[in-house]
Design a protein around this motif. Structure first.
Motif, PDB file in Angstrom:
ATOM      1  N   ALA A  70       0.858  -1.161   0.136  1.00 44.30           N
ATOM      2  CA  ALA A  70      -0.113  -0.106   0.012  1.00 44.30           C
ATOM      3  C   ALA A  70       0.917   1.205  -0.130  1.00 44.30           C
ATOM      4  O   ALA A  70       0.458   2.186  -0.758  1.00 44.30           O
ATOM      5  CB  ALA A  70      -0.882  -0.077   1.136  1.00 44.30           C
ATOM      6  N   LEU A  71       1.970   1.203   0.749  1.00 43.37           N
ATOM      7  CA  LEU A  71       2.739   2.400   0.902  1.00 43.37           C
ATOM      8  C   LEU A  71       3.428   2.559  -0.590  1.00 43.37           C
ATOM      9  O   LEU A  71       3.356   3.797  -0.895  1.00 43.37           O
ATOM     10  CB  LEU A  71       3.954   2.109   1.794  1.00 43.37           C
ATOM     11  N   LEU A  72       3.729   1.603  -1.151  1.00 45.20           N
ATOM     12  CA  LEU A  72       4.509   1.826  -2.575  1.00 45.20           C
ATOM     13  C   LEU A  72       3.428   2.249  -3.703  1.00 45.20           C
ATOM     14  O   LEU A  72       3.677   3.216  -4.449  1.00 45.20           O
ATOM     15  CB  LEU A  72       5.008   0.433  -3.082  1.00 45.20           C
ATOM     16  N   GLU A  73       2.275   1.689  -3.560  1.00 41.95           N
ATOM     17  CA  GLU A  73       1.354   2.021  -4.402  1.00 41.95           C
ATOM     18  C   GLU A  73       1.103   3.635  -4.078  1.00 41.95           C
ATOM     19  O   GLU A  73       0.819   4.443  -5.144  1.00 41.95           O
ATOM     20  CB  GLU A  73      -0.222   1.325  -4.248  1.00 41.95           C
ATOM     21  N   LEU A  74       0.798   4.035  -3.050  1.00 43.69           N
ATOM     22  CA  LEU A  74       0.529   5.511  -2.421  1.00 43.69           C
ATOM     23  C   LEU A  74       1.676   6.497  -3.120  1.00 43.69           C
ATOM     24  O   LEU A  74       1.455   7.536  -3.590  1.00 43.69           O
ATOM     25  CB  LEU A  74       0.469   5.640  -1.074  1.00 43.69           C
ATOM     26  N   ALA A  75       2.698   5.888  -2.995  1.00 42.11           N
ATOM     27  CA  ALA A  75       4.000   6.638  -3.345  1.00 42.11           C
ATOM     28  C   ALA A  75       4.409   6.934  -4.955  1.00 42.11           C
ATOM     29  O   ALA A  75       4.492   8.082  -5.370  1.00 42.11           O
ATOM     30  CB  ALA A  75       5.382   6.140  -2.713  1.00 42.11           C
ATOM     31  N   VAL A  76       3.988   5.959  -5.372  1.00 42.01           N
ATOM     32  CA  VAL A  76       4.263   5.943  -6.966  1.00 42.01           C
ATOM     33  C   VAL A  76       2.987   6.664  -7.603  1.00 42.01           C
ATOM     34  O   VAL A  76       3.160   7.452  -8.468  1.00 42.01           O
ATOM     35  CB  VAL A  76       4.352   4.684  -7.523  1.00 42.01           C
TER      36      VAL A  76
END
Length: 165
Positions: free
Chosen positions: A35-41
């Motif tokens: 979820a963190l990576l999806e939010l960041a990208v």
């Protein structure tokens, strides 16, 4: 859905995130790195994602490292240093700074996932070289000066937390 032409690098201060999540939410709180990576990208082109972790002596972290790798993270791990007074020091500030500077000309956006105020000068340095710097961290543990220095600040919340079972 096609990716934006914006080239993004995500740099995660895992130690900062780990301790923040546990102090804010619960000792059993775990960060959902997917979820963190999806939010960041956010639909842009991911060029690099690097997680900076502290290897804990006597603790098997291979499962955590495997999860990060499957999600597309490169892992930078190092042990804590033993100080003369017997305490331990562990941080990746210099490593994160060196990697972001080295990759800056290949990126349009650097997403720094840390609330550590020590990164203010790094943010300003990267911005002076034309890179957009976005900071993501938990509001309660983010230095005010870091929020102000970033081109964009995104407060993380319990949507990226799950409880260890």
């Amino acid at each position: 859905m096609a990716c934006s032409p914006q080239r993004v690098g995500v740099f995660v201060d895992a130690q900062n995130l780990y301790h923040s999540a546990k102090s804010i939410y619960d000792p059993d709180a775990m960060v959902d790195y997917r979820a963190l990576l999806e939010l960041a990208v956010a639909g842009r082109s991911l060029i690099r994602a690097i997680a900076y972790v502290i290897a804990i002596e006597g603790v098997d972290q291979s499962g955590f490292f495997d999860v990060l790798r499957r999600l597309g993270f490169e892992i930078r791990a190092k042990p804590a240093r033993l100080l003369p007074d017997g305490s331990r020091k562990a941080d990746w500030d210099m490593g994160i700074a060196m990697d972001t500077i080295a990759l800056a000309e290949k990126l349009d956006v650097i997403v720094l996932v840390s609330g550590d105020g020590d990164f203010v000068d790094l943010v300003r340095f990267l911005q002076a070289r034309g890179v957009r710097v976005e900071v993501m961290a938990f509001r309660a543990t983010t230095a005010a000066m870091l929020k102000e220095a970033a081109d964009q600040y995104q407060a993380l919340d319990d949507t990226i937390i799950h409880m260890r079972r």
